[in-house]
Design an enzyme around this catalytic site. Structure first.
Site, short mmCIF file in Angstrom:
data_model
loop_
_atom_site.label_atom_id
_atom_site.label_comp_id
_atom_site.label_asym_id
_atom_site.label_seq_id
_atom_site.Cartn_x
_atom_site.Cartn_y
_atom_site.Cartn_z
N GLU A 334 0.93 -1.37 0.22
CA GLU A 334 -0.04 0.05 -0.05
C GLU A 334 0.94 1.22 0.04
O GLU A 334 0.47 2.11 0.74
CB GLU A 334 -0.91 0.07 1.26
N CYS A 418 -11.15 2.71 5.76
CA CYS A 418 -10.28 3.67 6.27
C CYS A 418 -10.89 4.91 5.31
O CYS A 418 -10.69 6.12 5.79
CB CYS A 418 -8.86 3.62 6.20
ZN LIG Z 1 -8.09 4.45 3.09
#
Ligand SMILES: [Zn+2]
Length: 654
Positions: A334, A418
């Site tokens: 990520e 998120c």
């Molecule tokens: Zn996120």
């Protein structure tokens, strides 16, 4: 003694006044472009975040009156969720924190008794859940009890505290209700008793940065310097030897090498922060760390941190940033990979990372106006971050690729949710990114139809911006102090603007002489009715990537002002890769008030490689025939709000 240790010891000696503070959210009313976005969040997103948290069974993890749901909740959620079964998550407290924060800012815009009641009930649950000693984690209290503070590296424990702290500060400021602020202050006290340089305290910090910037906010909101010092400790301690994550792993009987991501670059603890010179690892973690570092650099006047931040900024913006202000190309970590590795179709470019860049850039502006940071903040705001939210405020991207073959769409909810509350809270608080206020200066970082109220040198001032920005670059600013007052007004002249003109009460200002670091400074005694007119030529531009970016060579991206454009199948037909834009083709801009909420489109005559007469061959020694085609581009942030299909930012040139 290393440079970073020296800085750690000397940094606290001088605590300068914060240079340029953002105006609080309720002091800036935004209209126009951002007004529409904020209205969508206040009217829809804020309530949707709560409802989808409930549908994903996130209340069950935090409600102490219910039995623990355990790790797996076998049930099915509605269409549009990215997975049909749900597992409880160790980071859900953070999503509640951001949901509370989004709701708080939304309540400024639009009172909503129903939403406020629901959020109050969530806060009551946290109040009931909190332990005697102040500790508060729904995961470690209800899902994995007995394991608190055993795995800071992987388990988001302090990260969750950070987001709940941010939610608490925002909710207190929006509603005047102290309950969550008191809960989180008690928890922060407990954290300060647990971590720190004193003998007997743990020498740790979180694997996912966030608590650092949250503690700064808590310190500013409560005036309690203990929280500022704790934030500084977490920054200073990161990456020091012996490495906390090694020791922590050994203490729980694990092999430190048994780390899924192999390198501490993943969480930016590979070396002390002042010695870091490359953006590495998980992109959101990096942005949150640098945001916290910028806060501490500002608060303590710590030039050793500032120098490190400038190096990191250079590295990101010259080697690893998408033209959209997206960042972190790889799904594997990520995060970041190698210099100039910016794949378009597989770009991860998480919404949270671009939001994090906005956070970082805005905090660099605390140290003084500098268009280097504000221009990039603007780019991330208008492109790679708000692409994460559908125009109606109901659907969300996690990844923000720059090319799609038609299969990439916003979803209702993600198993790792998120991004939705992160983009929600950023948009709902956009007013606070417009200005920076110092003792005798106001910096205008962003332009747009809006009204700001602030106090400077003991005088109340109203500042009204009339503008159709970003569609039009004319900005009329009326300065209205209650009585004459002298201060410096800093106005950003964006680097993308080729021609700018500035007038004060009709008189032309010599921009070259007045501009420092990309901001024109006007110092005068301001009087009621003073007018500033800034004309920024809203230039259309072809942008080219550094030739080291292998994915973009021979390609061109279109921009107008701060907006990056893309082409979509719904306007241009399929096979977007077959379209080419000649270097000499004329670009035209068209206002279209009926499209996508009112936008400016770009058009040009290009060519399209034909497949009709190619036949069945896969390869042949003769190029395909081309035909002329009119291409139409729309702002990147607005893509995937109509019929689904292909999308492309970097067009072939030729
Ligand atoms: Zn996120």
């Amino acid at each position: 003694m290393t440079a970073s240790q020296a800085a750690t010891q000397t940094g606290a000696s001088a605590r300068p006044k914060l240079a340029f503070r953002p105006l609080p959210v309720p002091q800036v009313d935004v209209r126009g472009f951002w007004g529409d976005r904020v209205d969508a969040v206040a009217a829809r997103t804020a309530g949707i975040l709560y409802d989808r948290c409930v549908e994903a069974r996130m209340l069950e993890q935090i409600d102490p009156d219910l039995p623990s749901p355990g790790v797996v909740i076998p049930f099915h959620v509605s269409d549009g969720f990215t997975s049909r079964t749900v597992t409880t998550q160790m980071f859900w407290d953070s999503d509640w924190g951001k949901t509370i924060e989004t709701a708080a800012y939304s309540l400024y815009r639009r009172r909503n008794a129903d939403l406020e009641k629901k959020i109050d009930a969530v806060i009551d649950m946290y109040g009931k859940l909190q332990q005697e000693d102040g500790y508060l984690s729904s995961w470690y209290q209800r899902i994995q009890p007995g394991l608190r503070w055993t795995n800071l590296r992987d388990c988001h424990e302090l990260y969750c505290a950070g987001h709940l702290i941010e939610g608490a500060v925002a909710y207190f400021q929006a509603t005047g209700k102290r309950k969550l602020l008191d809960i989180m202050s008690r928890y922060a006290d407990h954290i300060a008793d647990t971590f720190g340089p004193e003998p007997g305290k743990r020498k740790g910090y979180c694997g996912h940065e966030e608590i650092e910037l949250a503690l700064v906010r808590l310190a500013r909101a409560t005036g309690n310097d203990k929280y500022m010092k704790l934030a500084k400790y977490f920054i200073d301690q990161r990456g020091q030897q012996p490495h906390y994550f090694d020791e922590e792993a050994l203490a729980r009987g694990a092999d430190p090498k048994d780390f899924h991501f192999k390198t501490y670059e993943y969480n930016q603890s590979h070396r002390p922060v002042r010695e870091q010179d490359k953006v590495v690892g998980h992109a959101v973690r990096a942005m949150y760390l640098y945001s916290g570092m910028a806060d501490i650099a500002t608060e303590y006047g710590d030039d050793t941190l500032k120098v490190a931040l400038e190096r990191l900024w250079d590295d990101l913006t010259t080697k690893s940033l998408y033209v959209t202000g997206g960042l972190g190309p790889s799904a594997d970590n990520e995060g970041f990979t190698n210099d100039y590795d910016l794949p378009n179709e597989t770009a991860y470019a998480e919404t949270c990372a671009s939001v994090g860049l906005v956070f970082w850039a805005s905090r660099m502006l605390g140290m003084g106006p500098n268009a280097r940071y504000a221009d990039m903040m603007e780019r991330a705001l208008y492109n790679g971050s708000i692409s994460g939210l559908s125009l109606d405020g109901s659907l969300f991207f996690y990844e923000n690729p720059l090319e799609s073959r038609g299969g990439h769409h916003r979803w209702k909810w993600h198993r790792c949710p998120c991004c939705p509350p992160n983009i929600g809270r950023m948009v709902a608080s956009i007013g606070s990114y417009f200005y920076g206020l110092a003792d005798d200066a106001l910096a205008v970082h962003l332009y747009g139809d809006s009204t700001a109220r602030f106090e400077i040198a003991g005088r109340q001032v109203t500042l009204v911006q009339a503008s159709n920005y970003p569609w039009d670059g004319a900005v009329a600013i009326e300065v209205g102090p209650e009585a004459p007052v002298a201060f410096t007004l800093h106005l950003r002249i964006p680097a993308w603007c080729r021609k700018a003109a500035l007038r004060v009460n009709g008189k032309l200002v010599d921009l070259e002489a007045a501009t420092v670091d990309g901001y024109a400074a006007i110092r005068r005694e301001w009087r009621q009715g003073d007018k500033v007119e800034l004309d920024l030529e809203m230039s259309m531009a072809r942008l080219f990537a550094n030739p080291n970016v292998r994915q973009d060579i021979g390609r061109v991206a279109l921009a107008r002002g701060p907006l990056i454009y893309c082409v979509e199948e719904t306007d241009n037909g399929g096979g977007l890769h077959r379209i080419a834009l000649p270097r000499e083709a004329r670009l035209e801009a068209h206002k279209d008030p009926n499209l996508l909420g009112g936008i400016v489109t770009l058009s040009a005559i290009g060519s399209r490689a034909q497949t009709e007469n190619w036949g069945a061959d896969l390869y042949r020694p003769k190029p395909p025939a081309t035909t002329e085609t009119k291409l139409k581009a729309v702002p990147y942030f607005a893509w995937d709000n109509r019929d689904s299909g292909e999308m492309l930012v970097w067009l072939r040139e030729g």
